[in-house]
Design a protein around this motif. Structure first.
Motif, PDB file in Angstrom:
ATOM      1  N   VAL A  40      33.582  36.923  36.255  1.00  0.00           N
ATOM      2  CA  VAL A  40      33.053  37.377  37.824  1.00  0.00           C
ATOM      3  C   VAL A  40      33.917  37.425  38.142  1.00  0.00           C
ATOM      4  O   VAL A  40      34.330  38.791  39.237  1.00  0.00           O
ATOM      5  CB  VAL A  40      32.443  36.946  38.218  1.00  0.00           C
ATOM      6  CG1 VAL A  40      31.920  36.712  39.519  1.00  0.00           C
ATOM      7  CG2 VAL A  40      30.735  36.994  37.580  1.00  0.00           C
ATOM      8  N   VAL A  41      35.192  35.978  39.040  1.00  0.00           N
ATOM      9  CA  VAL A  41      36.258  36.030  39.780  1.00  0.00           C
ATOM     10  C   VAL A  41      37.214  37.222  39.247  1.00  0.00           C
ATOM     11  O   VAL A  41      37.978  38.046  39.816  1.00  0.00           O
ATOM     12  CB  VAL A  41      36.846  34.943  39.639  1.00  0.00           C
ATOM     13  CG1 VAL A  41      38.537  34.445  39.750  1.00  0.00           C
ATOM     14  CG2 VAL A  41      36.262  33.748  39.861  1.00  0.00           C
ATOM     15  N   LYS A  42      37.773  37.484  38.208  1.00  0.00           N
ATOM     16  CA  LYS A  42      38.395  38.344  37.266  1.00  0.00           C
ATOM     17  C   LYS A  42      38.316  40.078  37.193  1.00  0.00           C
ATOM     18  O   LYS A  42      39.027  41.012  38.159  1.00  0.00           O
ATOM     19  CB  LYS A  42      38.775  38.088  36.240  1.00  0.00           C
ATOM     20  CG  LYS A  42      40.584  36.890  36.096  1.00  0.00           C
ATOM     21  CD  LYS A  42      39.920  36.931  34.189  1.00  0.00           C
ATOM     22  CE  LYS A  42      40.832  35.949  34.013  1.00  0.00           C
ATOM     23  NZ  LYS A  42      40.814  34.869  33.009  1.00  0.00           N
ATOM     24  N   ALA A  43      36.967  40.515  37.957  1.00  0.00           N
ATOM     25  CA  ALA A  43      35.897  41.524  37.858  1.00  0.00           C
ATOM     26  C   ALA A  43      36.065  41.972  39.828  1.00  0.00           C
ATOM     27  O   ALA A  43      36.254  42.805  40.054  1.00  0.00           O
ATOM     28  CB  ALA A  43      34.376  42.011  37.525  1.00  0.00           C
ATOM     29  N   ALA A  44      36.064  41.048  40.248  1.00  0.00           N
ATOM     30  CA  ALA A  44      35.971  41.477  41.476  1.00  0.00           C
ATOM     31  C   ALA A  44      37.033  41.233  41.471  1.00  0.00           C
ATOM     32  O   ALA A  44      37.625  42.992  42.965  1.00  0.00           O
ATOM     33  CB  ALA A  44      34.841  39.541  42.367  1.00  0.00           C
ATOM     34  N   GLN A  45      38.421  40.454  41.374  1.00  0.00           N
ATOM     35  CA  GLN A  45      39.537  41.216  41.524  1.00  0.00           C
ATOM     36  C   GLN A  45      40.303  42.363  41.499  1.00  0.00           C
ATOM     37  O   GLN A  45      40.667  43.029  42.449  1.00  0.00           O
ATOM     38  CB  GLN A  45      40.202  39.759  41.241  1.00  0.00           C
ATOM     39  CG  GLN A  45      40.409  38.731  41.497  1.00  0.00           C
ATOM     40  CD  GLN A  45      41.206  37.316  40.854  1.00  0.00           C
ATOM     41  OE1 GLN A  45      41.658  37.621  39.717  1.00  0.00           O
ATOM     42  NE2 GLN A  45      42.238  36.266  42.217  1.00  0.00           N
TER      43      GLN A  45
END
Length: 219
Positions: free
Chosen positions: A137-142
């Motif tokens: 999720v962190v990578k997708a939000a970035q």
């Protein structure tokens, strides 16, 4: 399921759920050293029933930790599936992760709980799966440009862990507003926007966070 892997009868499963709910509530207020008899009384089951399901305190602590991580993992997966974007999923995950507060506080304030949780492979598997979901999720939000790019998943996990280490809410609930403000400040700092202040050091990865937590559990 029982400890041997045999499915529990409906009444036994109900009792197990009642005991876990009572233990969570009492651990949060009085800590994991609360008498087992008091947990049984709170769950409205006999002491013999409690010990049949959880033969010692370590077994009960382990079950509470596993149940907590399993519930947060389920909610996190639901957030990813149901929210319109990665940022919304991340916000929902972080806000729902207050369910983890009990396990975090047990590990901070009780040597017995710290050792029990640290040495339990079941809790470890749930925790690793949860960190895996958070990492995606962190990578997708970035990638979508909503989460600042100069942080790592370990930074997010470390911030959440620090927030959850606070002392339990007083009975009047007055700490709830402060907790919500702290969560709001954390989310505001994570949001990508023009003029974000540069951060010192390098982003923390999941591996960095793991090493940090292992050191904390050994203390």
């Amino acid at each position: 399921m029982s400890g041997s892997g045999t499915p529990l009868r409906a009444d036994a499963l109900r009792n197990r759920r009642k005991i876990l709910a009572a233990a969570k509530e009492m651990f949060a207020v009085r800590g994991p050293d609360v008498p087992m008899e008091d947990v049984a009384r709170r769950a409205a089951v006999g002491v013999a029933t409690l010990y049949r399901r959880f033969p010692d305190r370590e077994t009960l602590i382990r079950a509470v930790a596993r149940d907590t991580f399993a519930r947060v993992l389920e909610e996190s997966r639901a957030a990813v599936a149901e929210e319109p974007g990665a940022w919304e999923a991340l916000v929902r995950m972080l806000r729902s992760s207050r369910e983890l507060q009990l396990s975090v506080q047990l590990a901070v304030h009780s040597q017995l709980a710290r050792d029990t949780i640290r040495d339990d492979p079941g809790t470890g598997r749930f925790r690793d799966e949860l960190l895996g979901v958070l990492d995606r999720v962190v990578k997708a939000a970035q990638e979508e440009g909503t989460l600042r790019g100069d942080i790592g998943t370990g930074d997010v996990a470390a911030l959440l862990s620090l927030l959850l280490r606070r002392t339990p809410d007083p009975p009047d609930g007055s700490a709830g507003v402060a907790a919500e403000r702290a969560m709001g400040l954390m989310l505001d700092g994570l949001r990508a926007r023009p003029g974000n202040t540069s951060l010192p050091g390098d982003p923390l990865s999941v591996g960095d966070f793991d090493e940090q937590e292992k050191r904390n559990l050994r203390r």
